[in-house]
Motif scaffolding. Sequence first.
Motif, PDB file in Angstrom:
ATOM      1  N   ILE A  42      10.545   9.487  -3.277  1.00 13.90           N
ATOM      2  CA  ILE A  42       9.139   9.585  -2.872  1.00 13.90           C
ATOM      3  C   ILE A  42       8.583   8.197  -2.549  1.00 13.90           C
ATOM      4  CG2 ILE A  42       6.807  10.102  -3.718  1.00 13.90           C
ATOM      5  CD1 ILE A  42       8.122  12.453  -5.303  1.00 13.90           C
ATOM      6  N   ILE A  43       8.863   7.239  -3.412  1.00  9.97           N
ATOM      7  CA  ILE A  43       8.376   5.875  -3.186  1.00  9.97           C
ATOM      8  C   ILE A  43       8.983   5.301  -1.912  1.00  9.97           C
ATOM      9  CG2 ILE A  43       8.349   3.519  -4.084  1.00  9.97           C
ATOM     10  CD1 ILE A  43       8.287   4.824  -6.923  1.00  9.97           C
ATOM     11  N   ALA A  44      10.284   5.479  -1.732  1.00  9.03           N
ATOM     12  CA  ALA A  44      10.948   4.957  -0.531  1.00  9.03           C
ATOM     13  C   ALA A  44      10.374   5.583   0.734  1.00  9.03           C
ATOM     14  CB  ALA A  44      12.453   5.209  -0.616  1.00  9.03           C
ATOM     15  N   ALA A  45      10.107   6.879   0.694  1.00 10.29           N
ATOM     16  CA  ALA A  45       9.544   7.556   1.868  1.00 10.29           C
ATOM     17  C   ALA A  45       8.156   7.030   2.207  1.00 10.29           C
ATOM     18  CB  ALA A  45       9.487   9.059   1.619  1.00 10.29           C
ATOM     19  N   GLU A  46       7.356   6.762   1.189  1.00  9.14           N
ATOM     20  CA  GLU A  46       6.001   6.251   1.444  1.00  9.14           C
ATOM     21  C   GLU A  46       6.045   4.814   1.971  1.00  9.14           C
ATOM     22  OE1 GLU A  46       3.044   7.839   1.501  1.00  9.14           O
ATOM     23  OE2 GLU A  46       4.298   9.600   1.204  1.00  9.14           O
ATOM     24  N   VAL A  47       6.977   4.005   1.502  1.00  4.42           N
ATOM     25  CA  VAL A  47       7.111   2.642   2.028  1.00  4.42           C
ATOM     26  C   VAL A  47       7.550   2.713   3.491  1.00  4.42           C
ATOM     27  CG1 VAL A  47       8.437   0.492   1.864  1.00  4.42           C
ATOM     28  CG2 VAL A  47       7.522   1.549  -0.197  1.00  4.42           C
ATOM     29  N   ARG A  48       8.528   3.569   3.796  1.00  3.14           N
ATOM     30  CA  ARG A  48       8.957   3.729   5.192  1.00  3.14           C
ATOM     31  C   ARG A  48       7.808   4.187   6.071  1.00  3.14           C
ATOM     32  NH1 ARG A  48      13.503   5.903   2.832  1.00  3.14           N
ATOM     33  NH2 ARG A  48      12.748   8.025   3.168  1.00  3.14           N
ATOM     34  N   ARG A  49       7.035   5.148   5.576  1.00  2.93           N
ATOM     35  CA  ARG A  49       5.899   5.676   6.338  1.00  2.93           C
ATOM     36  C   ARG A  49       4.862   4.573   6.586  1.00  2.93           C
ATOM     37  NH1 ARG A  49       4.972  10.076   3.377  1.00  2.93           N
ATOM     38  NH2 ARG A  49       6.410  11.256   4.645  1.00  2.93           N
ATOM     39  N   ALA A  50       4.642   3.739   5.618  1.00  2.00           N
ATOM     40  CA  ALA A  50       3.654   2.660   5.758  1.00  2.00           C
ATOM     41  C   ALA A  50       4.118   1.593   6.749  1.00  2.00           C
ATOM     42  CB  ALA A  50       3.370   2.026   4.396  1.00  2.00           C
ATOM     43  N   SER A  73      -2.006   8.364 -12.639  1.00  2.00           N
ATOM     44  CA  SER A  73      -2.755   7.246 -12.074  1.00  2.00           C
ATOM     45  C   SER A  73      -1.781   6.122 -11.749  1.00  2.00           C
ATOM     46  CB  SER A  73      -3.830   6.764 -13.047  1.00  2.00           C
ATOM     47  OG  SER A  73      -3.251   6.385 -14.273  1.00  2.00           O
ATOM     48  N   VAL A  74      -2.280   5.120 -11.041  1.00  2.00           N
ATOM     49  CA  VAL A  74      -1.453   3.970 -10.676  1.00  2.00           C
ATOM     50  C   VAL A  74      -2.278   2.704 -10.815  1.00  2.00           C
ATOM     51  CG1 VAL A  74      -1.973   4.100  -8.200  1.00  2.00           C
ATOM     52  CG2 VAL A  74       0.144   3.062  -8.959  1.00  2.00           C
ATOM     53  N   ASP A  75      -1.634   1.671 -11.338  1.00  2.00           N
ATOM     54  CA  ASP A  75      -2.223   0.338 -11.378  1.00  2.00           C
ATOM     55  C   ASP A  75      -1.663  -0.401 -10.172  1.00  2.00           C
ATOM     56  OD1 ASP A  75      -3.573  -1.983 -12.317  1.00  2.00           O
ATOM     57  OD2 ASP A  75      -1.683  -2.674 -13.190  1.00  2.00           O
ATOM     58  N   GLU A  76      -2.457  -0.520  -9.120  1.00  2.06           N
ATOM     59  CA  GLU A  76      -1.954  -1.074  -7.862  1.00  2.06           C
ATOM     60  C   GLU A  76      -1.484  -2.517  -7.955  1.00  2.06           C
ATOM     61  OE1 GLU A  76      -4.143  -0.164  -4.330  1.00  2.06           O
ATOM     62  OE2 GLU A  76      -4.565   1.856  -5.032  1.00  2.06           O
ATOM     63  N   PRO A  77      -2.169  -3.420  -8.681  1.00  2.00           N
ATOM     64  CA  PRO A  77      -1.670  -4.798  -8.728  1.00  2.00           C
ATOM     65  C   PRO A  77      -0.252  -4.916  -9.304  1.00  2.00           C
ATOM     66  CG  PRO A  77      -3.931  -4.728  -9.474  1.00  2.00           C
ATOM     67  CD  PRO A  77      -3.490  -3.305  -9.315  1.00  2.00           C
ATOM     68  N   GLN A 115       0.836  -1.204   0.000  1.00  2.07           N
ATOM     69  CA  GLN A 115       0.000   0.000   0.000  1.00  2.07           C
ATOM     70  C   GLN A 115       0.872   1.256   0.000  1.00  2.07           C
ATOM     71  OE1 GLN A 115      -2.465  -0.577   3.442  1.00  2.07           O
ATOM     72  NE2 GLN A 115      -3.969  -1.805   2.334  1.00  2.07           N
ATOM     73  N   GLY A 116       1.943   1.235   0.786  1.00  4.11           N
ATOM     74  CA  GLY A 116       2.866   2.366   0.799  1.00  4.11           C
ATOM     75  C   GLY A 116       3.538   2.560  -0.543  1.00  4.11           C
ATOM     76  N   ALA A 117       3.922   1.454  -1.163  1.00  4.35           N
ATOM     77  CA  ALA A 117       4.556   1.535  -2.481  1.00  4.35           C
ATOM     78  C   ALA A 117       3.581   2.087  -3.514  1.00  4.35           C
ATOM     79  CB  ALA A 117       5.073   0.166  -2.911  1.00  4.35           C
ATOM     80  N   ALA A 118       2.329   1.643  -3.469  1.00  7.90           N
ATOM     81  CA  ALA A 118       1.323   2.134  -4.415  1.00  7.90           C
ATOM     82  C   ALA A 118       1.099   3.633  -4.214  1.00  7.90           C
ATOM     83  CB  ALA A 118       0.014   1.371  -4.251  1.00  7.90           C
ATOM     84  N   ARG A 119       1.032   4.054  -2.971  1.00  8.13           N
ATOM     85  CA  ARG A 119       0.874   5.494  -2.686  1.00  8.13           C
ATOM     86  C   ARG A 119       2.092   6.262  -3.192  1.00  8.13           C
ATOM     87  NH1 ARG A 119      -1.940   9.764  -1.691  1.00  8.13           N
ATOM     88  NH2 ARG A 119      -1.189  11.179  -0.116  1.00  8.13           N
ATOM     89  N   GLY A 120       3.280   5.718  -2.980  1.00  7.10           N
ATOM     90  CA  GLY A 120       4.498   6.363  -3.464  1.00  7.10           C
ATOM     91  C   GLY A 120       4.554   6.459  -4.976  1.00  7.10           C
ATOM     92  N   VAL A 121       4.138   5.401  -5.647  1.00  4.09           N
ATOM     93  CA  VAL A 121       4.113   5.425  -7.113  1.00  4.09           C
ATOM     94  C   VAL A 121       3.139   6.493  -7.596  1.00  4.09           C
ATOM     95  CG1 VAL A 121       3.455   4.108  -9.175  1.00  4.09           C
ATOM     96  CG2 VAL A 121       4.875   3.049  -7.423  1.00  4.09           C
ATOM     97  N   TYR A 122       1.976   6.593  -6.945  1.00  5.49           N
ATOM     98  CA  TYR A 122       1.004   7.613  -7.334  1.00  5.49           C
ATOM     99  C   TYR A 122       1.566   9.018  -7.107  1.00  5.49           C
ATOM    100  CZ  TYR A 122      -3.075  10.574  -7.479  1.00  5.49           C
ATOM    101  OH  TYR A 122      -3.937  11.596  -7.783  1.00  5.49           O
ATOM    102  N   LEU A 123       2.159   9.254  -5.937  1.00  2.00           N
ATOM    103  CA  LEU A 123       2.730  10.575  -5.659  1.00  2.00           C
ATOM    104  C   LEU A 123       3.894  10.884  -6.601  1.00  2.00           C
ATOM    105  CD1 LEU A 123       2.614  10.604  -1.760  1.00  2.00           C
ATOM    106  CD2 LEU A 123       1.098  11.798  -3.364  1.00  2.00           C
TER     107      LEU A 123
END
Length: 116
Positions: free
Chosen positions: A106-114, A55-59, A20-28
């Motif tokens: 950005i992606i790394a920060a969102e994964v850490r945050r998650a 947009s992001v394709d989460e799967p 979920q964190g990675a998906a959020r990071g990819v979107y941001l």
Amino acid sequence: MAQNFRMRFDAALAARQMRQGAARGVYLGAEHVLGLSNEVVPFDEAQLQHSGVASVDEPSLTGMVSYDTPYAVVQHERLDYRHAPGRTAKYLENSLNAARTDVAAIIAAEVRRAMR
């Protein structure tokens, strides 16, 4: 004095949160690239600029930035077109290449945050 500790680790929960964190990071990250692209996209009446979307394709954890006008691809690919100062062809490609390290951060920060 000896102490005993017990810890439970739910790997499935950790994997879901990380994804979920990675998906959020990819979107941001895609939003960041869109912002950079909008600064150099060919501009006449702003129709092309306003058609941009991230947009992001989460799967598959794939981020996408696109412009939805009939002439978006032509404006992007034709290097012989003249544009206003500061505006250019390859507006999306150049923005992505310039933002690679920022998007990774950005992606790394969102994964850490998650994972907190």
